[in-house]
Motif scaffolding. Sequence first.
Motif, mmCIF file in Angstrom:
data_model
loop_
_atom_site.group_PDB
_atom_site.id
_atom_site.type_symbol
_atom_site.label_atom_id
_atom_site.label_comp_id
_atom_site.label_asym_id
_atom_site.label_seq_id
_atom_site.Cartn_x
_atom_site.Cartn_y
_atom_site.Cartn_z
ATOM 1 N N ASP A 1 -5.218 -5.036 -7.876
ATOM 2 C CA ASP A 1 -4.793 -3.479 -7.414
ATOM 3 C C ASP A 1 -6.268 -2.591 -7.291
ATOM 4 O OD1 ASP A 1 -5.501 -2.851 -10.002
ATOM 5 O OD2 ASP A 1 -3.873 -1.769 -10.322
ATOM 6 N N LEU B 1 -2.264 7.921 -1.568
ATOM 7 C CA LEU B 1 -2.630 8.446 -2.939
ATOM 8 C C LEU B 1 -1.682 9.539 -3.056
ATOM 9 C CD1 LEU B 1 -6.313 8.079 -3.100
ATOM 10 C CD2 LEU B 1 -4.569 6.920 -4.498
ATOM 11 N N ILE C 1 -7.950 1.055 -4.985
ATOM 12 C CA ILE C 1 -7.771 2.365 -4.148
ATOM 13 C C ILE C 1 -8.645 2.121 -2.953
ATOM 14 C CG2 ILE C 1 -8.328 4.827 -3.739
ATOM 15 C CD1 ILE C 1 -8.036 5.114 -6.734
ATOM 16 N N ARG D 1 -3.435 3.482 -2.181
ATOM 17 C CA ARG D 1 -3.290 2.725 -3.656
ATOM 18 C C ARG D 1 -2.864 1.215 -3.003
ATOM 19 N NH1 ARG D 1 -4.169 4.608 -8.127
ATOM 20 N NH2 ARG D 1 -3.640 6.886 -8.400
ATOM 21 N N SER E 1 -2.091 -3.226 -3.748
ATOM 22 C CA SER E 1 -1.954 -4.217 -4.552
ATOM 23 C C SER E 1 -1.552 -5.464 -3.829
ATOM 24 C CB SER E 1 -0.914 -3.772 -5.688
ATOM 25 O OG SER E 1 0.344 -3.615 -4.902
ATOM 26 N N GLY F 1 -9.322 -1.759 -9.398
ATOM 27 C CA GLY F 1 -8.684 -1.471 -10.729
ATOM 28 C C GLY F 1 -9.081 -2.118 -11.920
ATOM 29 N N TYR G 1 1.029 -1.179 -0.035
ATOM 30 C CA TYR G 1 0.201 0.049 -0.066
ATOM 31 C C TYR G 1 0.937 1.176 -0.063
ATOM 32 C CZ TYR G 1 1.164 0.758 4.847
ATOM 33 O OH TYR G 1 1.741 0.882 6.105
#
Length: 69
Positions: free
Chosen positions: A31, A10, A33, A20, A22, A43, A7
């Motif tokens: 991925d 942003l 937010i 963010r 993943s 994502g 993480y």
Amino acid sequence: MITHFQYKPLFKQANLPGWRISFYFRGTQYDGIYHKNGQIEWGSIQPPKEEELAIHTQIHELMLFHVYE
């Protein structure tokens, strides 16, 4: 089980309004937010509906541990 969880904020100088994220889940990379209210904006790949609640719960626990400690 989630692996390789990462993480980052942003924005460079603030932890809010979100991060963010993943990670890998069953060999697939995801991925998105993570918003401050716990909502996840996925994502390009969205997890399967039957796994989404389990993934969301695991991510929330990881964020509580790493960000909100």
